[in-house]
Design an enzyme around this catalytic site. Structure first.
Site, PDB file in Angstrom:
ATOM      1  N   SER A  65      33.378  37.885  36.573  1.00  0.00           N
ATOM      2  CA  SER A  65      33.905  38.324  37.878  1.00  0.00           C
ATOM      3  C   SER A  65      32.857  38.459  38.967  1.00  0.00           C
ATOM      4  O   SER A  65      33.211  38.731  40.122  1.00  0.00           O
ATOM      5  CB  SER A  65      34.659  39.652  37.725  1.00  0.00           C
ATOM      6  OG  SER A  65      35.932  39.426  37.164  1.00  0.00           O
ATOM      7  N   LYS A  68      33.501  36.591  42.144  1.00  0.00           N
ATOM      8  CA  LYS A  68      34.219  37.109  43.313  1.00  0.00           C
ATOM      9  C   LYS A  68      33.286  37.401  44.487  1.00  0.00           C
ATOM     10  O   LYS A  68      33.764  37.565  45.623  1.00  0.00           O
ATOM     11  CB  LYS A  68      35.015  38.356  42.933  1.00  0.00           C
ATOM     12  CG  LYS A  68      36.148  38.054  41.927  1.00  0.00           C
ATOM     13  CD  LYS A  68      36.921  39.295  41.548  1.00  0.00           C
ATOM     14  CE  LYS A  68      38.106  38.983  40.632  1.00  0.00           C
ATOM     15  NZ  LYS A  68      37.710  38.818  39.228  1.00  0.00           N
ATOM     16  N   SER A 125      38.615  44.265  40.953  1.00  0.00           N
ATOM     17  CA  SER A 125      38.298  42.936  40.423  1.00  0.00           C
ATOM     18  C   SER A 125      39.573  42.198  40.051  1.00  0.00           C
ATOM     19  O   SER A 125      39.675  41.566  38.991  1.00  0.00           O
ATOM     20  CB  SER A 125      37.358  43.033  39.214  1.00  0.00           C
ATOM     21  OG  SER A 125      36.691  41.813  38.981  1.00  0.00           O
TER      22      SER A 125
END
Length: 460
Positions: A65, A68, A125
């Site tokens: 993640s 991101k 997230s």
């Protein structure tokens, strides 16, 4: 003093013995069953780009993640270029709704501002929000992925290839500690007005409070101000962190930790060590790749460290507070106001019977362990309210919102060709295809350990 008054070895002596034992295990080779160290890291000066410390920083790794950060970066660029605003409408599509957890789970057609979406993207997230932002900024998820790769090339992220905007398992999606440091530094320098997003420790959506997986670093490390965590089984626990002290910002990237507590403790140590250094080769000179990503199932092989191992590796008297009064950093919830908070000095005695703090029931007191290896709480964890819908007088284009919400699922996610990173054809391509994780396989292996929040310290 290596012995307590009762004649038992002191806590310091036991730490030394434990550390020596772990070192002996590590030198004896893999047959001993000793756990692996954190796989890769880099520490840089965010302003000068000097590399202050690194280990295998050019090795390719699965970013999870942390991906991101690129999704947020492209959103900020769109705002700067006049193609979007923080009040732009973001709509949940069928494609966004279909993403595996972690997700918000909103129904297709749900609208929110880009500002709200970015907070959910960074703190929760949320994978569905990442796709919704991608579709809003890029027009479609495949088009946004092309933008991600074009930006990675422009920034010189030579070990990086993106195939999705969220970091869910896909063995084609790779980066490196060095490349992620380049991305983090670029965010820090190009968009200072948006730094506060990465310092949020929690958000509140309706009646639900959602806490960041980076909350303990943010609450316990002096000057901490961001940025983003990530986890899939094939990568272990990753993080990009930053802290500012005395006008200087140090940033670290850590890939392949075995637990949330180890990740935060390692981040604290690398940041502290980074502030003691000033010079190093520039990150722009640290290019290329050196080694491939781990074999599947990394989280199963990289065993979680025990409390004893964490204490032996990271605990030390330098983390004890010098006074009972500190000040919380400004955040979005307080409008930047510094608020005094009372802190409690760790209650672990220097010559107690146990190295690891325990509760009355004999179980490990993880709150006190974190006091010892990350540092005592320096600020509270406060949630910022995040709303759905559009503000009064700010509405999305109805046709555009409907088109996004009703768009069919994409058949595939194209990846720009790159022969050095992706197998072109034949047996190599078939091998990659065979190991693609299925949706929902993100938490294969042992459950993720992020220690529960300890109760707030009582005020006198």
């Amino acid at each position: 003093m290596l012995f307590s008054s009762a004649g038992r070895p002191s806590r310091i002596a036991r730490w030394i013995a434990t550390a020596a034992f772990l070192a002996a295990l590590g030198s004896a080779g893999g047959s001993t069953g000793a756990r692996a160290d954190v796989a890769s890291w880099i520490v840089i000066d965010a302003e000068t780009g000097a590399v202050l410390e690194q280990k295998d920083a050019r090795r390719q790794w699965y970013p999870a993640s942390i991906t991101k950060l690129m999704t947020a970066y492209l959103a900020f660029k769109a705002i700067r270029d006049g193609r979007a605003t923080l009040d732009s409408a973001v709509a949940i599509s069928v494609n966004a709704r279909a993403q595996p957890p972690s997700k918000m789970g909103f129904k297709p057609g749900t609208q929110m501002t880009l500002d709200s979406a970015l907070k959910m993207l960074i703190v929760k997230s949320a994978n569905d929000i990442a796709v919704a932002v991608a579709e809003t900024i890029g027009g479609s998820e495949p088009a946004f992925i092309e933008m991600m790769n074009a930006e990675a090339r422009r920034l010189g992220m030579s070990a990086t290839r993106f195939v999705n905007p969220h970091g869910l398992p896909d063995n084609r999606q790779v980066s490196s500690a060095r490349d992620l440091a380049v991305l983090g530094r670029t965010l820090w320098r190009e968009f200072p007005q948006y730094r506060s997003y990465f310092g949020l420790s929690a958000i509140r959506v309706g009646k639900k409070t959602l806490r960041s997986a980076n909350r303990e670093f943010l609450a316990r490390v002096r000057g901490a101000n961001g940025m983003k965590t990530g986890y899939i089984c094939n990568s272990g626990l990753n993080v990009v962190v930053s802290a500012t002290r005395g006008g200087r910002t140090v940033m670290a990237v850590i890939l392949g930790s075995a637990s949330g507590v180890e990740r935060a403790a390692k981040a604290r140590k690398l940041i502290d060590d980074g502030f003691r250094k000033r010079s190093g080769r520039n990150i722009d000179a640290l290019t290329g790749t050196a080694g491939g990503p781990p074999a599947d199932g990394y989280c199963k092989r990289n065993t979680r460290p025990s409390a004893e191992e964490l204490m032996a590796t990271f605990a030390g008297p330098q983390l004890r507070p010098s006074s009972a009064l500190s000040f919380a950093q400004g955040d979005l919830a307080s409008g930047g106001v510094r608020r005094p908070i009372v802190m409690q000095t760790p209650t672990v005695e220097a010559d107690g019977d146990d190295d690891v703090p325990t509760r009355d029931d004999g179980k490990t007191d993880w709150g006190k362990v974190m006091d010892e290896i990350i540092g005592p709480r320096q600020r509270g964890i406060e949630a910022v309210q995040v709303s759905l819908g559009m503000p009064k007088g700010k509405v999305g284009t109805a046709a555009a919102v409907a088109a996004i919400a009703n768009a069919p699922l994409p058949r595939d996610k194209p990846v720009a060709a790159n022969a050095s990173l992706l197998p072109a054809s034949g047996a190599a391509a078939e091998a990659v295809e065979a190991v693609q994780p299925l949706p929902g396989a993100i938490f294969r292996g042992k459950p993720l350990l992020i220690a529960p929040l300890p109760p707030p310290n009582p005020r006198p």
